[in-house]
Enzyme design. Structure first.
Site, PDB file in Angstrom:
ATOM      1  N   CYS A 380       0.831  -1.208   0.000  1.00 29.01           N
ATOM      2  CA  CYS A 380       0.000   0.000   0.000  1.00 29.01           C
ATOM      3  C   CYS A 380       0.867   1.260   0.000  1.00 29.01           C
ATOM      4  O   CYS A 380       1.506   1.540  -1.006  1.00 29.01           O
ATOM      5  CB  CYS A 380      -1.005  -0.054   1.146  1.00 29.01           C
ATOM      6  SG  CYS A 380      -2.492   0.870   0.758  1.00 29.01           S
ATOM      7  N   HIS A 516      -3.658  -5.096   0.297  1.00 24.04           N
ATOM      8  CA  HIS A 516      -3.144  -5.653   1.560  1.00 24.04           C
ATOM      9  C   HIS A 516      -3.225  -7.178   1.565  1.00 24.04           C
ATOM     10  O   HIS A 516      -4.199  -7.751   2.057  1.00 24.04           O
ATOM     11  CB  HIS A 516      -3.951  -5.087   2.731  1.00 24.04           C
ATOM     12  CG  HIS A 516      -3.702  -3.644   2.986  1.00 24.04           C
ATOM     13  ND1 HIS A 516      -2.668  -3.188   3.773  1.00 24.04           N
ATOM     14  CD2 HIS A 516      -4.340  -2.546   2.521  1.00 24.04           C
ATOM     15  CE1 HIS A 516      -2.689  -1.870   3.793  1.00 24.04           C
ATOM     16  NE2 HIS A 516      -3.682  -1.436   3.051  1.00 24.04           N
ATOM     17  N   GLU A 518      -1.801  -9.175   3.422  1.00 23.72           N
ATOM     18  CA  GLU A 518      -1.706  -9.742   4.778  1.00 23.72           C
ATOM     19  C   GLU A 518      -3.068 -10.160   5.343  1.00 23.72           C
ATOM     20  O   GLU A 518      -3.149 -11.037   6.198  1.00 23.72           O
ATOM     21  CB  GLU A 518      -1.020  -8.757   5.733  1.00 23.72           C
ATOM     22  CG  GLU A 518      -1.779  -7.473   6.068  1.00 23.72           C
ATOM     23  CD  GLU A 518      -1.538  -6.322   5.086  1.00 23.72           C
ATOM     24  OE1 GLU A 518      -1.151  -6.583   3.920  1.00 23.72           O
ATOM     25  OE2 GLU A 518      -1.750  -5.160   5.489  1.00 23.72           O
TER      26      GLU A 518
HETATM   27  N1  GLN Z   1      -1.986   6.735   2.685  1.00 21.82           N
HETATM   28  C1  GLN Z   1      -2.087   5.988   1.484  1.00 21.82           C
HETATM   29  C2  GLN Z   1      -3.432   6.155   0.811  1.00 21.82           C
HETATM   30  O1  GLN Z   1      -4.380   6.557   1.426  1.00 21.82           O
HETATM   31  C3  GLN Z   1      -1.804   4.514   1.736  1.00 21.82           C
HETATM   32  C4  GLN Z   1      -2.809   3.851   2.615  1.00 21.82           C
HETATM   33  C5  GLN Z   1      -2.337   2.550   3.196  1.00 21.82           C
HETATM   34  O2  GLN Z   1      -1.154   2.267   3.187  1.00 21.82           O
HETATM   35  N2  GLN Z   1      -3.226   1.760   3.748  1.00 21.82           N
HETATM   36  O3  GLN Z   1      -3.574   5.856  -0.353  1.00 21.82           O
END
Ligand code: GLN
Length: 546
Positions: A380, A516, A518
């Site tokens: 992410c 994600h 995970e």
């Molecule tokens: N801050 C980034 C976004 O909003 C990544 C979010 C995250 O890593 N969950 O896109």
């Protein structure tokens, strides 16, 4: 009709209520039952989405895009047949919001709106709805008996148990048996008191799970049974385990499942086959050697903030027969450009995150992994920063950034979709308010992996489904210059064609993903991306040895 097991906690918090509840669930699933789980949280926040990971640990995201308590992560890791949804976690805040909205709409026809029955009815309806279609629903109440905030939940459980009856409901209470070293004794008094507290609100527990650091003799369990009105066989000892994945076996040895099946009238079920859990423990206890993963993040003092990532790495270790040691590195500490701390890493991981703090340090770590050929996984924000780092140092865009922390950058590699449509003058034509405005992309979505890429090879298929929780996206006008400079976009979201995965083909193992992975890793099944990442860490380790 669904059977309900309610789970409360006494004496102190952090006894591992969620893990105990999930272990019982796993055991019942192993008997062939369809089991689901619910977590009721007594706090006023409508959901944990906006809560700081420092306070609350990770926000777990379900397939249907609910931002939930991290206990739901345990539920999914222990269960194979049930997926958690929006229905499986709710807070006092959500319940009050619902009741207050109805009150404003006039649904109560001028009546007085009260905790009992309006709040409690709302709670009861939610519990019953979440359990629909399952043989057993295990319902955990957050907090500790005696908390003012959890009273409406306790009252709802009391009412439900009366309404459902003995054959369809049970209550399992977790307590602590502290050891007093001056007396060389385990003390049962706190357990007696916390059961009294339950009795005072009209609830008699059926099973006690006694958490302890020591062995408990039969005299002690008999004494607890006597003072709490619980059958001696239902006083279950849960001694600290070397791994939480031993607990289903531990509970099965104490026949918790037989007790529950007898009570609910589940006759003739097969015995629980726990051989897959035994294999998990066997692999955990007999690793061939240790590989070290440097996890470069912002919340390194509170590992619960990255709970699912930690677990996914552990699972990948199980699959690769190695112990994965996670070295938490505070991203800000790397901003001095002293990266010596990374020199012992067999692999580097940059997890998700929000805001600017620590991003320069994370990019220093990414650059180090890229230049030194160390296996790297970005998740992410970790992917967004990997793209920015590549643009800055390889693709000749020195001021590349994300509009999340630099609104005036000349190279907005990462931005809101509305911003890049605006940049092209297309914002007016597209009606985006409903889904993509400034809101989060949440929950499971499909992506297509590009043929011939490492990412596709790792997954072994072209279409994958992974969970999202982010607001910003890679701006597609930078795809061409980045690919020319050697970064490969290896996956795109199926519907909107947004960048989902990137890799560096010239690097031994450098993969970064917008989603994600995970959240879908489990001890018994692992996750292909984490398994491949740890396999690469092993190779790095072996090369360093020779
Ligand atoms: N801050 C980034 C976004 O909003 C990544 C979010 C995250 O890593 N969950 O896109």
């Amino acid at each position: 009709m669904t059977h309900f097991i309610f789970v409360t906690g006494g004496v102190v918090s952090s006894l591992g209520k969620g893990i105990s509840a999930a272990s019982v669930a796993a055991l019942l699933e192993a008997r062939g039952l369809q089991v689901t789980m619910v977590k009721m949280d007594p706090y006023i926040n409508v959901d944990p989405g906006t809560m700081s990971p420092f306070q609350h640990g990770e926000v777990f995201v379900t397939e249907d895009g609910a931002e939930t308590d991290l206990d739901l992560g345990y539920y999914e890791r222990f269960l194979r047949r049930a997926k958690m949804t929006k229905l499986n976690n709710f807070t006092s805040g959500r319940v009050y919001q619902d009741v207050l909205n109805k009150e404003r709409r006039g649904d109560y026809l001028g009546g007085t709106v009260q905790v009992i029955p309006h709040i409690t009815d709302n709670i009861k309806e939610r519990v019953l709805r979440a359990g629909e279609g399952y043989d057993v629903a295990i319902v955990e109440i957050g907090g500790t008996v005696g908390d003012i905030e959890s009273l409406p939940f306790m009252e709802s459980v009391r009412q439900l148990m009366v309404e459902l009856g003995h054959k369809h409901s049970m209550l399992m209470h977790l307590t602590l048996l502290p050891y007093v070293s001056s007396a060389a004794e385990l003390k049962t008094k706190p357990t007696q008191h916390s059961v009294k507290e339950l009795l005072s609100i009209g609830i008699q527990p059926d099973i006690l799970i006694c958490r302890t650091e020591h062995d408990v003799d039969a005299d002690t369990t008999r004494k607890i049974a006597l003072f709490t009105n619980v059958q001696a066989r239902a006083v279950i000892v849960c001694k600290d385990a070397k791994t939480i994945y031993q607990i289903p076996r531990n509970f099965s040895e104490q026949q918790v499942d037989d007790l529950i099946c007898e009570r609910f009238g589940f006759d003739n079920l097969p015995k629980a086959d726990l051989s897959d859990w035994d294999q998990v423990c066997e692999a955990l206890f007999n690793p061939e050697y240790t590989v070290r993963v440097a996890m470069v993040g912002k919340y390194v003092e509170l590992p619960d903030a990255y709970k699912s990532v930690n677990e996914a790495l552990l699972h990948a270790g199980i699959q690769n027969r190695v112990k994965v040691q996670i070295d938490y590195v505070d991203a800000e500490s790397l901003e001095s450009q002293d990266l010596a701390i990374l020199s012992t890493a067999d692999a580097i991981l940059v997890p998700g995150g929000f805001g600017e703090r620590g991003t320069e340090g994370k990019m220093a770590a990414i650059r180090y992994a890229r230049e030194q050929g160390i296996p790297f996984l970005g998740i992410c924000l970790g992917m967004q920063l990997a793209v920015i780092e590549y643009a800055r140092h390889v693709a000749n865009m020195p001021e590349a950034s994300s509009t999340e922390f630099n609104r005036s950058t000349k190279y907005p590699l990462i931005g809101l979709i509305t911003e890049w449509l605006d940049e092209r003058g297309e914002l007016q034509q597209r009606n985006l308010e409903s889904d993509l405005g400034g809101t989060m992309r949440l929950g499971a979505q499909k992506s297509e992996l590009v043929a011939g890429t490492k990412t596709r090879e790792i997954y072994g298929k072209a279409e994958i489904t992974e969970r999202h929780r982010h607001r910003y996206e890679m701006n597609d006008r930078f795809i061409a210059p980045l690919e020319e400079a050697g970064l490969k976009i290896s996956g795109y979201s199926s519907v909107q064609h947004l960048v989902e995965t990137v890799e560096i083909p010239a690097h031994p193992w450098f993969v970064a993903v917008q989603f994600h992975p995970e959240f879908t890793s489990s001890p018994r099944d692992g996750h292909p991306l984490f398994a491949s990442f740890i396999d690469a860490a092993k190779k790095h380790y072996q090369n360093a040895q020779s």
